[in-house]
Design a protein around this motif. Structure first.
Motif, mmCIF file in Angstrom:
data_model
loop_
_atom_site.group_PDB
_atom_site.id
_atom_site.type_symbol
_atom_site.label_atom_id
_atom_site.label_comp_id
_atom_site.label_asym_id
_atom_site.label_seq_id
_atom_site.Cartn_x
_atom_site.Cartn_y
_atom_site.Cartn_z
ATOM 1 N N ARG A 1 12.079 5.956 -8.017
ATOM 2 C CA ARG A 1 12.759 5.671 -6.755
ATOM 3 C C ARG A 1 12.991 4.173 -6.591
ATOM 4 N NH1 ARG A 1 10.859 4.034 -1.777
ATOM 5 N NH2 ARG A 1 12.105 4.656 0.049
ATOM 6 N N ASN A 2 11.949 3.374 -6.852
ATOM 7 C CA ASN A 2 12.085 1.930 -6.719
ATOM 8 C C ASN A 2 13.083 1.354 -7.705
ATOM 9 O OD1 ASN A 2 10.396 1.164 -4.516
ATOM 10 N ND2 ASN A 2 8.569 1.484 -5.783
ATOM 11 N N GLN B 1 7.763 0.303 2.177
ATOM 12 C CA GLN B 1 8.341 1.293 1.267
ATOM 13 C C GLN B 1 9.734 1.763 1.704
ATOM 14 O OE1 GLN B 1 4.921 1.389 2.081
ATOM 15 N NE2 GLN B 1 4.566 0.508 0.058
ATOM 16 N N HIS B 2 10.247 1.243 2.815
ATOM 17 C CA HIS B 2 11.564 1.654 3.298
ATOM 18 C C HIS B 2 12.636 0.777 2.659
ATOM 19 C CE1 HIS B 2 10.400 4.604 6.449
ATOM 20 N NE2 HIS B 2 9.261 3.958 6.345
ATOM 21 N N ARG B 3 12.958 1.103 1.422
ATOM 22 C CA ARG B 3 13.894 0.300 0.647
ATOM 23 C C ARG B 3 15.340 0.457 1.113
ATOM 24 N NH1 ARG B 3 12.232 -1.111 -4.504
ATOM 25 N NH2 ARG B 3 14.045 -2.497 -4.342
ATOM 26 N N LEU C 1 0.845 -1.957 0.665
ATOM 27 C CA LEU C 1 0.926 -1.068 -0.489
ATOM 28 C C LEU C 1 -0.024 0.108 -0.345
ATOM 29 C CD1 LEU C 1 1.103 -3.604 -3.470
ATOM 30 C CD2 LEU C 1 2.935 -2.109 -2.672
ATOM 31 N N ARG D 1 0.370 3.423 -2.229
ATOM 32 C CA ARG D 1 1.545 4.255 -2.041
ATOM 33 C C ARG D 1 2.537 4.114 -3.196
ATOM 34 N NH1 ARG D 1 2.892 2.493 4.208
ATOM 35 N NH2 ARG D 1 1.234 3.669 5.232
ATOM 36 N N GLU D 2 2.395 3.041 -3.940
ATOM 37 C CA GLU D 2 3.234 2.777 -5.109
ATOM 38 C C GLU D 2 2.451 1.873 -6.038
ATOM 39 O OE1 GLU D 2 6.316 -0.345 -4.544
ATOM 40 O OE2 GLU D 2 6.039 0.096 -2.401
ATOM 41 N N THR E 1 7.527 7.549 -7.530
ATOM 42 C CA THR E 1 7.719 6.322 -6.760
ATOM 43 C C THR E 1 8.335 5.216 -7.612
ATOM 44 O OG1 THR E 1 5.420 5.672 -7.233
ATOM 45 C CG2 THR E 1 5.846 6.815 -5.145
ATOM 46 N N SER F 1 -2.554 2.923 1.927
ATOM 47 C CA SER F 1 -2.225 3.972 2.884
ATOM 48 C C SER F 1 -2.602 3.635 4.318
ATOM 49 C CB SER F 1 -2.920 5.284 2.482
ATOM 50 O OG SER F 1 -4.311 5.096 2.376
ATOM 51 N N GLY G 1 4.618 -3.498 -7.000
ATOM 52 C CA GLY G 1 5.503 -3.480 -5.846
ATOM 53 C C GLY G 1 5.361 -4.733 -4.991
#
Length: 389
Positions: A76-77, A196-198, A100, A227-228, A73, A102, A232
């Protein structure tokens, strides 16, 4: 991990029902907060506090998976931060609500708050993933939609707000592009669960975290619920601490503010859950008129707020708990009604699915809203500025 022991009679005072026909079946639910008690013929699973027992026992074993997830993660970020992965922008303002962790932070009430306060003035679209729906891809809600086809939460909002368009698509870019093509007069797009949908750029990015489980005390999956990584949160423009107690003090708010360590561009707000005393569903009933014992049925991530509300309202009730987004069957309803000839209270989200099944008892639901504890005009001004700028 299952802890089972044989018994002829229930020895536990609060058994969470996971019904399936004549017998209860094992449903192993690990939300990293608790494990449900389930009956399996003559066996019962002991309810354990995950944080106190399972985490201590398996932290060492889960740690390598947490490290791997953290690395994936984080990389990815970073790719998005350095523009190695492409993000898409639109002329129409996009406001995102996410977390952030779940789940269970109160995204749906926040979505409804935005729709309730801004959709009358601006042509609004809601785009959600449509969690646990039976369909795939892009689906626009219509009169034939149901909880199975678009998901229980989008279905709830679609039924509640007839003046907006509701769309489900796990690919937010496709969802936004399609609905803007179909509805070019759209003036506002609200995206549910999109932190999280960057791949998509937001005009206003709203991050929710709960009072009881703030992200700064949590750990990344599978050790915790994140989730990250915690950092974040810096992508958020607005942070909201949800599900606060009624009597939270100014000093405690300041303490939380310091622990979060806000950036100069960020604003922090505090909200609480507010339940409506006027029950809806198969009948209209004021909570104050309930004198007999009732049944509470929930299939949500965290039932503590509704339980607390009923306790404070001096309502005598028995609680039957299912897993979050539970897909009720006719057998489930028949089993509940066979064992309990009482008024049944459930959540608004659960009622969206239950109302489509045959019922003998009267089922009613508690409508939920959020209430800002301070600075609500500032929050609304930030939203308005994001829409018009």
């Amino acid at each position: 991990m299952l802890f089972l022991f044989p018994t002829n009679k229930p020895t536990l005072s609060n058994v969470s029902a996971c019904s399936n026909g004549d017998h209860f079946s094992i449903i192993f639910v690990m939300s990293f907060n608790f494990i449900l008690i389930c009956k399996v013929k003559n066996y019962y699973m002991i309810e354990l506090n995950y944080n106190l027992v399972v985490m201590k026992m398996f932290k060492f074993l889960l740690f390598p998976f947490g490290v791997l997830y953290f690395l994936v993660t984080s990389i990815r970020n970073k790719f998005y931060d350095f523009n190695l992965f492409k993000s898409f922008s639109y002329k129409v303002p996009l406001i995102g609500i996410g977390n952030l962790s779940s789940g269970g932070t109160g995204k749906t009430p926040m979505v409804e708050y935005l729709i309730r306060n801004f959709s009358k003035k601006y042509n609004t679209v809601l785009i959600s993933r449509g969690y646990k729906r039976s369909t795939n891809g892009y689906v626009r809600a219509n009169n034939k939609s149901n909880p199975s086809s678009i998901g229980d939460e989008p279905f709830q909002i679609f039924n509640k707000f007839k003046n907006i368009n509701t769309v489900v698509d796990s690919n937010r870019v496709r969802g936004v592009s399609n609905i803007l093509t179909e509805e070019p007069s759209t003036e506002l797009v609200v995206l549910d669960d999109c932190f999280q949908h960057r791949q998509i750029n937001l005009k206003l990015n709203i991050l929710l975290t709960t009072y009881n489980s703030p992200f700064y005390n949590d750990f990344i999956i599978p050790i915790g619920n994140l989730r990250e990584k915690r950092k974040g949160y810096k992508r958020a423009d607005v942070l909201i601490v949800t599900k606060c107690p009624d009597l939270i003090s100014k000093d405690e708010m300041d303490s939380i503010r310091k622990k979060i360590n806000l950036y100069d561009y960020q604003n922090l707000f505090f909200t609480k859950i507010k339940y409506d005393n006027n029950l809806k569903g198969d009948m209209k009933l004021n909570l104050d008129k309930i004198e007999k014992s009732i049944i509470l049925v929930t299939g949500i991530a965290k039932s503590e707020p509704v339980i607390s509300f009923l306790n404070k309202s001096s309502i005598d009730f028995e609680h039957i708990s299912f897993s979050d987004h539970f897909n009720y069957s006719q057998n489930d309803i028949d089993k509940i009604e066979k064992d309990h000839n009482k008024l049944i209270v459930t959540t608004e989200k659960d009622f969206q699915k239950i109302q489509l099944l045959n019922r003998k008892n009267k089922w009613v639901y508690l409508e939920i809203k959020i209430k800002f504890l301070e600075n609500e005009p500032l929050f609304n001004s930030l939203v308005k500025q994001a829409i018009i700028s």
